[in-house]
Design an enzyme around this catalytic site. Sequence first.
Site, mmCIF file in Angstrom:
data_model
loop_
_atom_site.group_PDB
_atom_site.id
_atom_site.type_symbol
_atom_site.label_atom_id
_atom_site.label_comp_id
_atom_site.label_asym_id
_atom_site.label_seq_id
_atom_site.Cartn_x
_atom_site.Cartn_y
_atom_site.Cartn_z
ATOM 1 N N HIS A 137 0.832 -1.207 0.000
ATOM 2 C CA HIS A 137 0.000 0.000 0.000
ATOM 3 C C HIS A 137 0.864 1.254 0.000
ATOM 4 O O HIS A 137 0.661 2.162 -0.822
ATOM 5 C CB HIS A 137 -0.919 -0.034 1.229
ATOM 6 C CG HIS A 137 -1.833 1.145 1.321
ATOM 7 N ND1 HIS A 137 -1.557 2.238 2.106
ATOM 8 C CD2 HIS A 137 -2.989 1.410 0.693
ATOM 9 C CE1 HIS A 137 -2.531 3.120 1.968
ATOM 10 N NE2 HIS A 137 -3.420 2.643 1.125
ATOM 11 N N CYS A 534 -3.821 -0.904 -17.258
ATOM 12 C CA CYS A 534 -3.826 0.108 -16.202
ATOM 13 C C CYS A 534 -3.197 -0.408 -14.918
ATOM 14 O O CYS A 534 -3.388 0.158 -13.858
ATOM 15 C CB CYS A 534 -5.243 0.615 -15.952
ATOM 16 S SG CYS A 534 -6.376 -0.658 -15.391
#
Lengths: 612, 612
Positions: A137, A534
């Site tokens: 993250h 993406c």
Amino acid sequence: MLDLEFTIQEGKLYMLQTRVGKRTGIAAVKIAVDMVKEGLISKQEAVQRIGPDQLAQYLYPIFDSQEEARANPLGKGLPAGPGAAAGKIALTPDRAVDMKTAGNRVILVRQETSPDDIHGMNASAGFLTARGGMTSHAAVVARQMGKVCVAGCEAVEVLDSQTVRVGTKTFREGEYVSINGSNGNVYEGDIPVVESEIIQVIQGKLDPKRSDKYQRFSTILAWADGFRKLRVRANADVPEQGRIARGFGAEGIGLCRTEHMFFAEDRTPIMQKMILARTKEEREKYLGQLLPLQKQDFVGLYREMQGFPVTIRLLDPPLHEFLPKREELMVEIAQLELTGCDRARLQEKRQLLARVEELHEFNPMLGLRGCRLGITMPEITRMQARAIMEAACELAKENKKIVPEIMIPLVGMVSEMKAQKDLVREVAQETMKRHNIKFSYLVGTMIELPRAAVTADLIAQEAEFFSFGTNDLTQTTFGFSRDDAAKFIDHYRTSHIMELDPFAVLDQEGVGSLMRQAIVAGQKTRPGIKLGICGEHGGDPSSVEFCHLLGLDYVSCSPYRVAIARLAAAHAALAEEHEKTTRKLPLRLTAKPRKAGHRGRRIPSSNARKTR
Amino acid sequence: MLDLEFTIQEGKLYMLQTRVGKRTGIAAVKIAVDMVKEGLISKQEAVQRIGPDQLAQYLYPIFDSQEEARANPLGKGLPAGPGAAAGKIALTPDRAVDMKTAGNRVILVRQETSPDDIHGMNASAGFLTARGGMTSHAAVVARQMGKVCVAGCEAVEVLDSQTVRVGTKTFREGEYVSINGSNGNVYEGDIPVVESEIIQVIQGKLDPKRSDKYQRFSTILAWADGFRKLRVRANADVPEQGRIARGFGAEGIGLCRTEHMFFAEDRTPIMQKMILARTKEEREKYLGQLLPLQKQDFVGLYREMQGFPVTIRLLDPPLHEFLPKREELMVEIAQLELTGCDRARLQEKRQLLARVEELHEFNPMLGLRGCRLGITMPEITRMQARAIMEAACELAKENKKIVPEIMIPLVGMVSEMKAQKDLVREVAQETMKRHNIKFSYLVGTMIELPRAAVTADLIAQEAEFFSFGTNDLTQTTFGFSRDDAAKFIDHYRTSHIMELDPFAVLDQEGVGSLMRQAIVAGQKTRPGIKLGICGEHGGDPSSVEFCHLLGLDYVSCSPYRVAIARLAAAHAALAEEHEKTTRKLPLRLTAKPRKAGHRGRRIPSSNARKTR
């Protein structure tokens, strides 16, 4: 620019050897641009002489080189968000915000970060984490926000809420630390940082005409654009990121993650209430409060993108990401039970825990997320489709061109795609009718599950575009969790089971093979279907080259990697041209690079030979 | 056996209509066998008249039908482990053991079960869980152990450590409950259960000659064996399961999950110490203690299988499955901190938590498990390879034939396969040399990751056999967690996004497509490579038919599904024969069944038309 070795013996000059001299990326660009101006090399040669990753050096703040050389590294982690940052240590996101508000530069130091930390991450110049890999993250957010990050630094040990140890040195919160996200080093103290001129120009802080560096940087990229065939978009969730992406030359947004809009401080409470709602009616009430906020986000994004396409992905993450952590609630309840003073609070926490337990999953990555949310709770899809279309109507009324691309996440079956598309179309028609306005829009899907890849012929019956979500596709193809795999990927790399991290460099052999299948099958059903990528790989040069060979229409990457992708796309096109004319190799889809094991070696390109 | 409708009008008989009469599975077998004996139908027709699932009725205890009709269902869950069971409620595995020891029949009632509950599950006649789907832990263990299970029964609410509510009725531990795992019903009280004669024969409690049911059951299966081409093996982890599998006619073990041997009460503590060990040396000490235990398990299995092949899978699950739960430790520590009396215990728990935290994963299914364990801790693979080979040497010395098949789990890259195979070969050669004995053995892999399927040509360079692990392959292909997906799969089925649970019935379109790729690629590299399946699908008739069409060598299923798989394999072969002669369809791999969406419709088979 060459190194020459020579000697003079008995009055005679002997040239001993010569080789291409080493240079920084910044020097390489200056030399190449100057040589074109002096008529020594062509623009194509200039473009081919710059390695895409060399451009990165232009973009990041760096430490004063003499000061860094004097400093003593306390530990080394993964270079997860390049650049250099120094600041006061904050150990919680809230304190990072406080310290920033008080005018300090802040480095957020955490065991690991989570979506709850976003406000603190926003307030910090860089992040240092003890755990997590190149796609943890902290790392992903850092690269997207353009912040410095050293992740998974084992020397870091958070001792308590006030102190942290890094290697041999124990710091109290508020003391200075310096991190180099380009090489992973962590230093004591406040090493001076030199800002990137390019970033200053893009942020409007520096006149482009006053920066020679910016001029040369733009020149090389403009030349590169003349050669590339791939379009380059950016992954951007909020207007601010869209503006930066445009500054780097992004030709649209390839991925807007709508959930990131809900992590803002004023919205999380509404989002939580929506999730905790027991009935559809109650849920719709809170969704109604989120609708105008989300609409305004989209209006802002559309404006920034000035007519370029904007691909918006519907809500994707498991809902418990928005709620307090289960184990923290359990501990809190156990404490409240023992102290026994605050009955009302205990009751409230118990109720919250009950809902968190309901949503708890053993493997959230493989759980109730993606289009599974929109199918089990169609009112969420309806709200998001409405926000997207309302925003587009607003711009259409101003005679601004806008073609929304609505993307359904985590589709594995054409039936899922159809169910969500029908819902989106219904809302879209209804919204356009109400505004008495008509424009075209697309509904497509991420290809991010192996099942989607192998049944792409069916999915293309409904999907109007494919965007490869190679982060998730890598997770499911390998059976690797992005959050957990760093531990054994490191071991795999040192023991030569694999040479490259497949989350950083696309695994052409496995993941690439599924992409290839999906493209062939999708084009069979829907000739000319729009194709993009993406995942994080959209900003990695060797992966960009692979995407070019696959015949994708565009790559989408972090705003800060757009320039790198533009150059990489030019290299890919030039390399293919070179192979075509010199080696007559089979090209595009039929050119299937295959090697034993996941070595992920880069496709040799003519430029690689020239610039090394 | 037909229903006839007729009328007599004015002295004249009119036959109005006739149709095949409904019958139970037990009656169907009796009718078919009798008709062959009377020369009315052929053996082939007899075999084709029995639906494989109808055989299941022979195998399970059932409630006395009159008593069940009188009882009032309190709730309904998933029929996850067929049969009927009644007993006293136990709410923890330890109390289940105590109650069983005191001579009671026990039903274990849990929120959900985990590997920690195995001893309590062993002691119980059936399990009733509030959460979990058809492939939750409780369900899978139930089918493997042949226990009754009602899973995911929402009417169940565990109120505290002593009481549980089922629908309107609150039970205290020790009160009677009755569960029907064939239809999911839960009843109050102790409904009398009638035992299966087949099981009694296989367990040696009943002379086969004294059971007409067993005679007819065996007759139909013997006839079926004359038609089938697929071999049928069983998934069995301990000798006891192997014996039952042989009783049902299993031709070997297709999957022995070695970790199940470590969940035994006397072994978990050693396993835990091994996991908590800080150094390789310490780990090897505890592995050394596990070695003789594991060797004896294998000796037992080999003996039961009397020369049939035994495929042994190396350690697969994430290690934290053997340790206490993280959140429970956190709560315990918070409580100890507040009460503050037991300093030593607090310290010990904190150390344990630290290690559990290190092993904690966000998505354990995609984490450090499978061959990733054996690669990062090669001493585990070494111990297991040694135990397998030592056991084989022991039998070889008795002149018993044994061909161990050693299976590497969760391989995604040929480099993983090669690293583990080299290790196994090294230990194997060394062990055979030490015992001065030589026999052949195979080292192969599970194909349970999409990456393994699409790079099967490379993996087959090292792997000597493939066994499709379709449970995990379904998880990664769909991106569904077996433990979590029940929630939305139910919704998907009611809203017709999908018709069948892909964990129960193989998804031919997606997962099947990857299997097909793997087979074609694997056979190209290694012609004649041995192919099997060892997921739960190996016992599902439509999936068995698909495996036949794919050209697998064998299916492996739970011991209690072996008879069903034998009959299903015969049906598949006969149906293919029928299609070949009547329709001239392309067959085997080229016969690619394709339908829109994951409908998972069963391949129409001639017998389906005949027996319905």
